[in-house]
Design a protein around this motif. Sequence first.
Motif, PDB file in Angstrom:
ATOM      1  N   LYS A  14      -2.912   0.981   4.012  1.00  0.00           N
ATOM      2  CA  LYS A  14      -2.191   0.394   5.134  1.00  0.00           C
ATOM      3  C   LYS A  14      -2.900  -0.851   5.629  1.00  0.00           C
ATOM      4  O   LYS A  14      -3.739  -1.411   4.963  1.00  0.00           O
ATOM      5  CB  LYS A  14      -2.004   1.409   6.268  1.00  0.00           C
ATOM      6  N   VAL A  15      -2.588  -1.302   6.805  1.00  0.00           N
ATOM      7  CA  VAL A  15      -3.187  -2.521   7.323  1.00  0.00           C
ATOM      8  C   VAL A  15      -4.413  -2.195   8.150  1.00  0.00           C
ATOM      9  O   VAL A  15      -5.444  -2.784   8.002  1.00  0.00           O
ATOM     10  CB  VAL A  15      -2.168  -3.290   8.180  1.00  0.00           C
ATOM     11  N   ASN A  99       2.751 -11.623   2.892  1.00  0.00           N
ATOM     12  CA  ASN A  99       2.552 -10.220   2.530  1.00  0.00           C
ATOM     13  C   ASN A  99       1.149  -9.999   1.958  1.00  0.00           C
ATOM     14  O   ASN A  99       0.974  -9.479   0.851  1.00  0.00           O
ATOM     15  CB  ASN A  99       3.614  -9.753   1.518  1.00  0.00           C
ATOM     16  N   SER A 100       0.152 -10.398   2.737  1.00  0.00           N
ATOM     17  CA  SER A 100      -1.220 -10.251   2.265  1.00  0.00           C
ATOM     18  C   SER A 100      -2.176 -10.016   3.429  1.00  0.00           C
ATOM     19  O   SER A 100      -1.890 -10.357   4.573  1.00  0.00           O
ATOM     20  CB  SER A 100      -1.657 -11.489   1.483  1.00  0.00           C
ATOM     21  N   GLU A 265       3.937  -4.025   4.358  1.00  0.00           N
ATOM     22  CA  GLU A 265       3.993  -4.561   3.001  1.00  0.00           C
ATOM     23  C   GLU A 265       2.767  -5.422   2.693  1.00  0.00           C
ATOM     24  O   GLU A 265       2.369  -5.557   1.532  1.00  0.00           O
ATOM     25  CB  GLU A 265       5.272  -5.375   2.800  1.00  0.00           C
ATOM     26  N   ALA A 266       2.180  -5.998   3.733  1.00  0.00           N
ATOM     27  CA  ALA A 266       1.022  -6.871   3.520  1.00  0.00           C
ATOM     28  C   ALA A 266      -0.153  -6.105   2.933  1.00  0.00           C
ATOM     29  O   ALA A 266      -0.966  -6.664   2.180  1.00  0.00           O
ATOM     30  CB  ALA A 266       0.620  -7.532   4.836  1.00  0.00           C
ATOM     31  N   ALA A 267      -0.256  -4.811   3.260  1.00  0.00           N
ATOM     32  CA  ALA A 267      -1.387  -4.011   2.799  1.00  0.00           C
ATOM     33  C   ALA A 267      -1.385  -3.804   1.291  1.00  0.00           C
ATOM     34  O   ALA A 267      -2.407  -3.414   0.715  1.00  0.00           O
ATOM     35  CB  ALA A 267      -1.384  -2.654   3.508  1.00  0.00           C
ATOM     36  N   LYS A 268      -0.271  -4.070   0.645  1.00  0.00           N
ATOM     37  CA  LYS A 268      -0.200  -3.904  -0.811  1.00  0.00           C
ATOM     38  C   LYS A 268      -0.885  -5.051  -1.545  1.00  0.00           C
ATOM     39  O   LYS A 268      -1.086  -4.989  -2.760  1.00  0.00           O
ATOM     40  CB  LYS A 268       1.268  -3.803  -1.242  1.00  0.00           C
ATOM     41  N   ASN A 269      -1.220  -6.095  -0.812  1.00  0.00           N
ATOM     42  CA  ASN A 269      -1.873  -7.249  -1.428  1.00  0.00           C
ATOM     43  C   ASN A 269      -3.089  -7.616  -0.587  1.00  0.00           C
ATOM     44  O   ASN A 269      -3.019  -8.451   0.293  1.00  0.00           O
ATOM     45  CB  ASN A 269      -0.909  -8.433  -1.527  1.00  0.00           C
ATOM     46  N   MET A 270      -4.205  -6.939  -0.858  1.00  0.00           N
ATOM     47  CA  MET A 270      -5.393  -7.136  -0.041  1.00  0.00           C
ATOM     48  C   MET A 270      -6.515  -7.756  -0.857  1.00  0.00           C
ATOM     49  O   MET A 270      -6.768  -7.357  -1.983  1.00  0.00           O
ATOM     50  CB  MET A 270      -5.875  -5.816   0.561  1.00  0.00           C
ATOM     51  N   GLU A 271      -7.156  -8.732  -0.259  1.00  0.00           N
ATOM     52  CA  GLU A 271      -8.270  -9.410  -0.901  1.00  0.00           C
ATOM     53  C   GLU A 271      -9.507  -9.251  -0.044  1.00  0.00           C
ATOM     54  O   GLU A 271      -9.483  -9.511   1.160  1.00  0.00           O
ATOM     55  CB  GLU A 271      -7.954 -10.897  -1.072  1.00  0.00           C
ATOM     56  N   GLN A 272     -10.588  -8.806  -0.658  1.00  0.00           N
ATOM     57  CA  GLN A 272     -11.831  -8.631   0.077  1.00  0.00           C
ATOM     58  C   GLN A 272     -12.698  -9.859  -0.097  1.00  0.00           C
ATOM     59  O   GLN A 272     -12.926 -10.334  -1.211  1.00  0.00           O
ATOM     60  CB  GLN A 272     -12.579  -7.398  -0.415  1.00  0.00           C
TER      61      GLN A 272
END
Length: 309
Positions: A14-15, A99-100, A265-272
């Motif tokens: 999730k977010v 969505n990120s 939907e943003a949580a499906k594309n996460m960058e650390q």
Amino acid sequence: MANRVSTKKRKWPKVLGIILLALFIGAGAYAYSIYTSLTKAVDTMHQPIDREKSDKRDEEVVLEKKVPFSILMLGVDEREGDRGRSDTMIVLTVNPNLNSVKMLSIPRDTRTEIIGNGTTDKINHAYAFGGVEMSLDTVENLLDIPIDYYMQINMEGFSDIVDTVGGVTVQNDLDFTYEGVHFPEGEVTLNGERALKYSRMRYEDPRGDFGRQQRQRQIIQAVIKKGASLSSLTKYDEVFEALGNNVKTNLVFSEMVDIQKNYKEAAKNMEQLTVSGTGTKIDSIYYLVLSDEEKQRIQTELKNHLELQ
């Protein structure tokens, strides 16, 4: 250059951690009872802050309008008689248009100006000097972006949350022993006490604070995954009570619902993201010093993601 790990390798569910609560609302016959317990827990978790509107944002964030926002996650090790320090500091920027999500871990030893205290010190000392408010102001100054929300997790009491979900299982990539407990490499099952020790060790880890932050994220992720499972619904009262006792945030219930509705939907594309710095001793004290170029790089990336440029 900072390392970037894709969400496929380190998935943050999730977010925000607290959004797991919203997952329980539609759980069939349990719905009304869960909703009652949920709102009670959220009321306990809600802790507004005495802080003026950030001068780094022209307009107030309205989550209903799907505006990109940021949140500071503070993992605070508070013990009896000690206000504690924020040993874990993670900034999330969330953009529903792209969505990120970008997640930046700030090392605890980062040397920076402590806003409101008139000193230059390790960034995690901001919490000890001035609590959440000073931490928010200091992070804002370092990153040159507005910090809209915060979530504070009491790591000392986090063991209660782990125990209420029946323990967690994590994939350990480093064989080590800490405070008399051995943690072998590979899959490890942890109760609350062991999870707390697992997340605290850093001196035996060649990655130092970065390794500890990774283990803390593992524990939080495992708790959320376990807590959101259907089997945990039989003791949701205990889960919500433990969350209410150990998590504080300035988000209100309606904002949590808006995030779940408009940003999931943003949580499906996460960058650390991570920062690179130079370890330096100043007056015999170790600091991580960031170059002006490195700070500019991180600031620019986060500003673009928040659509502030």
